[in-house]
Enzyme design. Structure first.
Site, mmCIF file in Angstrom:
data_model
loop_
_atom_site.group_PDB
_atom_site.id
_atom_site.type_symbol
_atom_site.label_atom_id
_atom_site.label_comp_id
_atom_site.label_asym_id
_atom_site.label_seq_id
_atom_site.Cartn_x
_atom_site.Cartn_y
_atom_site.Cartn_z
ATOM 1 C CB CYS A 51 42.629 31.519 2.641
ATOM 2 S SG CYS A 51 43.137 31.966 1.447
ATOM 3 C CD GLU A 53 42.855 34.422 5.894
ATOM 4 O OE1 GLU A 53 43.056 33.574 5.442
ATOM 5 O OE2 GLU A 53 43.691 35.579 5.822
ATOM 6 C CB CYS A 84 43.935 36.572 -0.002
ATOM 7 S SG CYS A 84 42.597 35.772 -0.215
ATOM 8 C CB CYS A 87 40.601 36.253 3.239
ATOM 9 S SG CYS A 87 41.007 34.543 2.771
HETATM 10 N N1 THU Z 1 46.513 31.981 2.275
HETATM 11 C C1 THU Z 1 45.867 32.135 3.238
HETATM 12 O O1 THU Z 1 45.537 30.890 3.992
HETATM 13 N N2 THU Z 1 45.374 33.353 3.688
HETATM 14 C C2 THU Z 1 45.461 34.364 3.048
HETATM 15 O O2 THU Z 1 44.726 35.384 3.277
HETATM 16 C C3 THU Z 1 46.521 34.538 2.078
HETATM 17 C C4 THU Z 1 46.943 33.126 1.370
HETATM 18 C C5 THU Z 1 47.048 30.729 1.853
HETATM 19 C C6 THU Z 1 46.490 30.086 0.502
HETATM 20 C C7 THU Z 1 47.644 29.296 0.060
HETATM 21 O O3 THU Z 1 47.464 27.978 0.660
HETATM 22 C C8 THU Z 1 48.728 29.912 0.570
HETATM 23 O O4 THU Z 1 48.429 30.884 1.587
HETATM 24 C C9 THU Z 1 49.614 30.412 -0.489
HETATM 25 O O5 THU Z 1 48.796 31.339 -1.043
#
Ligand code: THU
Length: 130
Positions: A51, A53, A84, A87
């Site tokens: 992610c 974060e 998420c 994170c």
């Molecule tokens: N994603 C993030 O980068 N941060 C989050 O808190 C939620 C999800 C990304 C992970 C993945 O690459 C994409 O969003 C779809 O889930």
């Protein structure tokens, strides 16, 4: 707050998300007021991606930061993009419960600000291991 959101917006432009096509940018302020940003980086072996974060947290830690004092996150379009679950816990490691997490549109307009406590109530953290 504008500098933080702008850093997240610019970071999102670097996202490597060819599989989900969900591009995320995150920015974090440290205890010295410095701003660090990161994007999500996906992988052809899907579970290996990560992610936005943790990308930003990594930059903050590598620059010598020790605390997260403010966060901004933005994803695709105008939909709310909160961190998420994983994170939230990663942020928790370095942030107090009253730290603000600004969730913005892709263009950088504020949708809603949460505290970490709101997103991760009754959390487990470093204090539990002291
Ligand atoms: N994603 C993030 O980068 N941060 C989050 O808190 C939620 C999800 C990304 C992970 C993945 O690459 C994409 O969003 C779809 O889930």
């Amino acid at each position: 707050m504008r500098d933080l959101v702008e850093a997240a917006r610019l970071a999102r432009a670097r996202a490597h998300a060819p599989y989900s096509k969900f591009f995320v940018g995150a920015a974090m302020r440290d205890e010295k007021g410095r701003v660090f940003s990161g994007c999500n980086i996906e992988n052809a072996a899907y579970p290996q991606g990560w992610c936005a974060e943790p990308s930003a947290i990594s930059a903050l830690i590598m620059a010598g930061g020790t605390r997260i004092t403010e966060v901004a996150v933005l994803g695709n379009g105008d939909a709310l993009c909160t961190p998420c679950g994983g994170c939230r816990q990663k942020i928790r490691e370095f942030a107090a419960g009253d730290v603000k997490i600004h969730c913005c549109t892709e263009a950088g307009a504020l949708i809603r600000t949460f505290t970490l406590d709101e997103l991760l109530p009754a959390s487990f953290g470093p204090e539990n291991l002291r």
